[in-house]
Design a protein around this motif. Structure first.
Motif, PDB file in Angstrom:
ATOM      1  N   ARG A  29       0.834  -1.206   0.000  1.00  0.00           N
ATOM      2  CA  ARG A  29       0.000   0.000   0.000  1.00  0.00           C
ATOM      3  C   ARG A  29       0.868   1.256   0.000  1.00  0.00           C
ATOM      4  NH1 ARG A  29      -4.646   0.441   4.330  1.00  0.00           N
ATOM      5  NH2 ARG A  29      -5.593  -1.010   2.863  1.00  0.00           N
ATOM      6  N   LYS A  32       2.585   1.760  -3.462  1.00  0.00           N
ATOM      7  CA  LYS A  32       1.630   2.241  -4.470  1.00  0.00           C
ATOM      8  C   LYS A  32       1.250   3.701  -4.219  1.00  0.00           C
ATOM      9  CE  LYS A  32      -0.344  -2.205  -5.774  1.00  0.00           C
ATOM     10  NZ  LYS A  32      -1.545  -3.069  -5.752  1.00  0.00           N
ATOM     11  N   ASP A  33       1.065   4.067  -2.961  1.00  0.00           N
ATOM     12  CA  ASP A  33       0.735   5.458  -2.626  1.00  0.00           C
ATOM     13  C   ASP A  33       1.866   6.403  -3.024  1.00  0.00           C
ATOM     14  OD1 ASP A  33      -1.702   4.675  -1.605  1.00  0.00           O
ATOM     15  OD2 ASP A  33      -1.113   4.892   0.507  1.00  0.00           O
ATOM     16  N   ALA A  42      -1.238   3.981 -12.267  1.00  0.00           N
ATOM     17  CA  ALA A  42      -1.599   2.976 -11.267  1.00  0.00           C
ATOM     18  C   ALA A  42      -1.359   1.560 -11.780  1.00  0.00           C
ATOM     19  CB  ALA A  42      -3.054   3.150 -10.848  1.00  0.00           C
ATOM     20  N   SER A  45       2.345   0.911 -11.834  1.00  0.00           N
ATOM     21  CA  SER A  45       2.798   0.768 -10.450  1.00  0.00           C
ATOM     22  C   SER A  45       2.443  -0.611  -9.899  1.00  0.00           C
ATOM     23  CB  SER A  45       2.188   1.842  -9.563  1.00  0.00           C
ATOM     24  OG  SER A  45       2.633   3.117  -9.957  1.00  0.00           O
ATOM     25  N   ALA A  46       1.225  -1.063 -10.170  1.00  0.00           N
ATOM     26  CA  ALA A  46       0.791  -2.384  -9.697  1.00  0.00           C
ATOM     27  C   ALA A  46       1.652  -3.485 -10.309  1.00  0.00           C
ATOM     28  CB  ALA A  46      -0.684  -2.605 -10.030  1.00  0.00           C
ATOM     29  N   VAL A  49       5.125  -3.376  -8.605  1.00  0.00           N
ATOM     30  CA  VAL A  49       5.096  -3.934  -7.255  1.00  0.00           C
ATOM     31  C   VAL A  49       4.977  -5.457  -7.331  1.00  0.00           C
ATOM     32  CG1 VAL A  49       3.757  -4.046  -5.111  1.00  0.00           C
ATOM     33  CG2 VAL A  49       4.238  -1.836  -6.170  1.00  0.00           C
TER      34      VAL A  49
END
Length: 163
Positions: A29, A32-33, A42, A45-46, A49
């Motif tokens: 979390r 990602k933030d 997003a 980023s996902a 990660v």
């Protein structure tokens, strides 16, 4: 624009997330933030990660263990630690399991916090004991441990034959 700022702008989500993880552990979390605040997509980023997780560069349980150790050393109680882990996306049952595994000596942690904050002097009256209890409760220690330790600290200077 300098060359360095151009390179920073072009850095992929993976590179930026990896750079964050090099400094310290992060939860999914949190990563990602931070990537979102830096204006990264997003979905990218996902994916970044997920790639970091597949290589075990990012691991939420390792992050949680690190945070638990840090907060215990900093003098925080179970309620505070569990609440903070939940803000990082760690489930409450997982957070409690990590705390059980850490096996802290809660009464000793409470005593250490009392000494750190108030020194070696004993509470002079009920209002002072209450002030100490409120301080410990705000730090996330459970009421039964706080009551036991604060009460004991207040009775240490009473002679045994005071009955």
């Amino acid at each position: 624009m300098t060359r360095r700022s151009e390179e920073k702008e072009k850095a992929s989500a993976y590179d930026r997330a990896l750079a964050l993880l090099v400094r310290r552990e992060h939860s999914v979390r949190e990563l990602k933030d931070k990537l979102a605040r830096r204006g990264l997509d997003a979905d990218e980023s996902a994916e970044a990660v997920a790639a970091l997780q597949s290589r075990d560069f990012q691991n939420d349980m390792r992050f949680a263990e690190m945070l638990v150790r840090t907060r215990l050393e900093g003098g925080y109680g179970e309620r505070w630690i569990v609440a903070e882990l939940r803000t990082h996306g760690i489930a409450e049952d997982a957070a409690r399991a990590i705390l059980v595994e850490a096996d802290p000596d809660w009464p000793e942690l409470v005593r250490r916090q009392l000494r750190r904050r108030f020194g070696a002097r004993l509470p002079s009256d009920p209002a002072e004991r209450n002030k100490r209890a409120v301080f410990l409760l705000r730090r996330g220690f459970d009421a039964s441990t706080v009551k036991l330790v604060v009460r004991d600290a207040g009775l240490q200077d009473v002679p045994d034959d005071a009955d």
